[in-house]
Design an enzyme around this catalytic site. Structure first.
Site, PDB file in Angstrom:
ATOM      1  N   SER A 227       0.963  -1.180   0.036  1.00 53.42           N
ATOM      2  CA  SER A 227      -0.159  -0.043  -0.052  1.00 53.42           C
ATOM      3  C   SER A 227       0.941   1.131  -0.051  1.00 53.42           C
ATOM      4  CB  SER A 227      -0.987  -0.063   1.184  1.00 53.42           C
ATOM      5  OG  SER A 227      -1.930   0.724   0.898  1.00 53.42           O
TER       6      SER A 227
ATOM      7  N   ASP B 102      -8.830  -5.225  -5.904  1.00 53.21           N
ATOM      8  CA  ASP B 102      -8.561  -4.014  -5.073  1.00 53.21           C
ATOM      9  C   ASP B 102      -9.366  -3.034  -5.112  1.00 53.21           C
ATOM     10  OD1 ASP B 102      -7.139  -2.425  -3.397  1.00 53.21           O
ATOM     11  OD2 ASP B 102      -5.367  -2.648  -4.531  1.00 53.21           O
TER      12      ASP B 102
ATOM     13  N   HIS C 293      -7.133  -5.726  -1.549  1.00 48.77           N
ATOM     14  CA  HIS C 293      -6.113  -5.140  -1.411  1.00 48.77           C
ATOM     15  C   HIS C 293      -5.129  -5.602  -0.232  1.00 48.77           C
ATOM     16  CE1 HIS C 293      -3.989  -1.261  -1.316  1.00 48.77           C
ATOM     17  NE2 HIS C 293      -3.997  -0.879   0.211  1.00 48.77           N
TER      18      HIS C 293
END
Length: 419
Positions: free
Chosen positions: A231, A325, A358
C-alpha cells in the site's frame, strides 16, 4: 470408539499449512467443525463448516469437501483463513510476534440447526518466530524498527519491510519472512514512539538512514538489499529504489506508481502527493467506503509531478496485484510502472490475482475485505473474494520468497522451515 480430532503438526508457524482430521466417527456421520481464536485484545474470531465422515468413519480435510458454513468445497485450511470477527469490521493482526495464537478446534455432532454435543476438541498453536530466529529492537539514530535475523552465523540477504497508512511498527510479516534465511528490518515511519504522529509530510532521508543501517550491518550480506512494501509502503519503496543506491530487488503488493497520501521530501526536491477527487468516492449499501476511483491519472497534468521516476531504478521489480482491490487501481498502476521501466531494462514482473483484494497478507491470515481504518476512523472496503484471496496469499508468499532468493541470494528454490 470415541471421536478424536487431530491437527498435524500441533504447533507450526502461521504461514505453514496443517492437516486436520477426525477419526472414530460413524460411517457418513454428519458433523460440524468449529474453529475459534482470540487476539491479544480479546476479540473473538470464528469459522465453521459442515462435513460428513467417509464410510470408515474418518474425516480428512485434505479430501473431504465442506458442505456449507464459512466456506464450501475442499479447503484444508479453510477453518483458519475463513475466521471472521465476532464484532464486525475488525481485522486480525499480530501485535506481539513473540507470543502464539491458539486456535481451538471443536467437533460437534450434527449440522445446523440441530447441533448437539461436542464430540472432541483440541488446541492448535500458530507461531510467528521459527526456532532460532532472533528479534532485535533497533533504535539507531532516527531509525525506529525491529530487525529479525535467521538462525546461523550469517551474513544474510537483507530486506526492509514497509507497511501502509495504518502506521505503527508492524512485525508479523518480517518475522515470518526471516525464517527463510533473510535479515528483515520491520521499519516504522509514523505513529510509533517519537516518530511523527501523522502523515502530514515524509522525508526520504529517514528511509535512507534505514537503508544505510542495513548495508552497514555485519549480519547483512553484500552491498545491496531488497525492499518489500504494501500500500503506502509501496510508493515509498519505489522512491527508495529510484533515488538511492544499494537496492537490488523490490516487491510491491498492490502499489501506486505515484507518491500518494502526502508529500515526500528529499534534499532540495519535493514530490507532491497524487491528486484525488472525493466526488468519486463511493459508499456501498452496507456503508463501506470505496476509494478505488478517487485517484487522478498520474500520467496527466498536473499529476505528473507526483509520478515516481522508477526508470532510474537499477534492481528488478515484482508487482503483486489484487484485481479486486477497492483501495486503488493497483492493476493499472502496475501496467504504468511496466511502461515506465521498460526503457533499456527488463519489464517488471507482474503477478495478477483475480478475486484478490487490497490486503494480501502472508498465507492463511483471515481474508480482510473491510475494516475501520486505524487512522481515518472510517469503514473502508478493501475488496476480495474469500477463496480466491486466500489462494492469492499462498501464491504471493511463495513468489516473494523465490524473488528475493533469486535476486539477493542467487537461489532458485526455497526450503520450507518446519517448527
Amino acid at each position: 470408539m470415541a471421536a478424536t480430532v487431530t491437527v498435524e503438526p500441533e504447533r507450526c508457524c502461521w504461514d505453514e499449512p496443517v492437516r486436520m482430521a477426525v477419526r472414530g466417527l460413524a460411517p457418513q456421520q454428519p458433523v460440524t467443525l468449529r474453529a475459534s481464536l482470540r487476539d491479544e485484545k480479546g476479540a473473538l474470531f470464528r469459522a465453521h463448516a459442515r462435513y460428513c465422515a467417509d464410510q470408515s468413519g474418518e474425516l480428512d480435510l485434505t479430501r473431504a469437501p465442506a458442505l456449507g458454513g464459512s466456506f464450501v468445497g475442499i479447503e484444508p485450511m479453510g477453518l483458519i483463513w475463513a475466521l471472521e470477527p465476532e464484532k464486525p469490521l475488525l481485522r486480525l493482526v499480530k501485535r506481539d510476534v513473540q507470543t502464539l495464537f491458539a486456535v481451538e478446534l471443536e467437533v460437534l455432532e450434527g449440522h445446523e440447526p440441530e447441533l448437539r454435543r461436542i464430540l472432541s476438541r483440541t488446541v492448535h498453536e500458530r507461531a510467528f518466530l521459527r526456532p532460532g530466529v532472533r528479534r532485535e529492537p533497533v533504535r539507531a539514530g532516527c531509525v525506529r524498527a525491529t530487525l529479525f535475523l535467521p538462525p546461523g552465523m550469517g551474513p544474510f540477504p537483507g530486506i526492509i519491510d514497509l507497511y501502509g497508512t495504518g502506521g505503527g511498527l508492524c512485525e508479523y510479516r518480517a518475522s515470518l519472512l526471516s525464517g527463510y534465511g533473510f535479515a528483515v528490518l520491520a521499519l516504522a515511519y509514523f505513529r510509533f514512539e517519537d516518530l511523527p504522529k501523522d502523515l502530514s509530510a515524509l522525508d526520504l532521508e529517514y528511509f535512507e538512514e534505514a537503508v544505510d543501517f542495513m548495508l552497514q550491518h555485519p549480519q547483512v550480506k553484500g552491498l545491496n538489499i531488497g525492499l518489500l512494501g504494501f500500500s503506502k509502503g509501496d510508493d515509498l519503496c519505489l522512491s527508495l529504489a529510484s533515488f538511492l543506491k544499494g537496492i537490488t530487488a523490490t516487491v510491491l503488493i498492490n502499489s501506486c506508481v505515484a507518491n500518494a497520501t502526502t508529500s515526500l521530501h528529499y534534499k532540495d526536491m519535493t514530490i507532491p502527493t497524487l491528486g484525488y477527487d472525493l466526488r468519486k468516492l463511493m459508499i456501498t449499501e452496507s456503508g463501506l467506503i470505496k476509494c478505488v476511483d478517487i485517484w487522478n491519472n498520474p500520467l496527466e497534468e498536473p499529476n505528473l509531478q507526483s509520478l515516481i521516476p522508477i526508470e532510474k531504478a537499477q534492481g528488478p521489480f515484482l508487482f503483486i496485484v489484487g484485481k479486486a482491490d477497492q483501495n486503488w487501481n493497483s492493476d493499472l498502476f502496475a501496467q504504468i510502472a511496466s511502461d515506465l521501466q521498460v526503457h533499456g531494462k527488463d519489464r517488471p514482473q507482474i503477478i495478477s490475482n483475480p478475486g484478490a483484494g487490497h490486503y494480501i497478507d502472508p498465507p492463511y491470515f483471515p481474508v480482510h475485505i473491510a475494516s475501520v481504518h486505524a487512522v481515518y476512523g472510517r469503514a473502508l472496503l478493501y475488496g476480495g473474494e474469500p477463496g480466491d484471496h486466500s489462494r492469492a496469499q499462498v501464491d504471493a508468499w511463495q513468489q516473494i520468497k523465490t524473488f528475493f532468493h533469486t535476486h539477493l541470494d542467487h537461489k532458485k528454490s526455497v526450503t520450507h522451515s518446519k517448527m
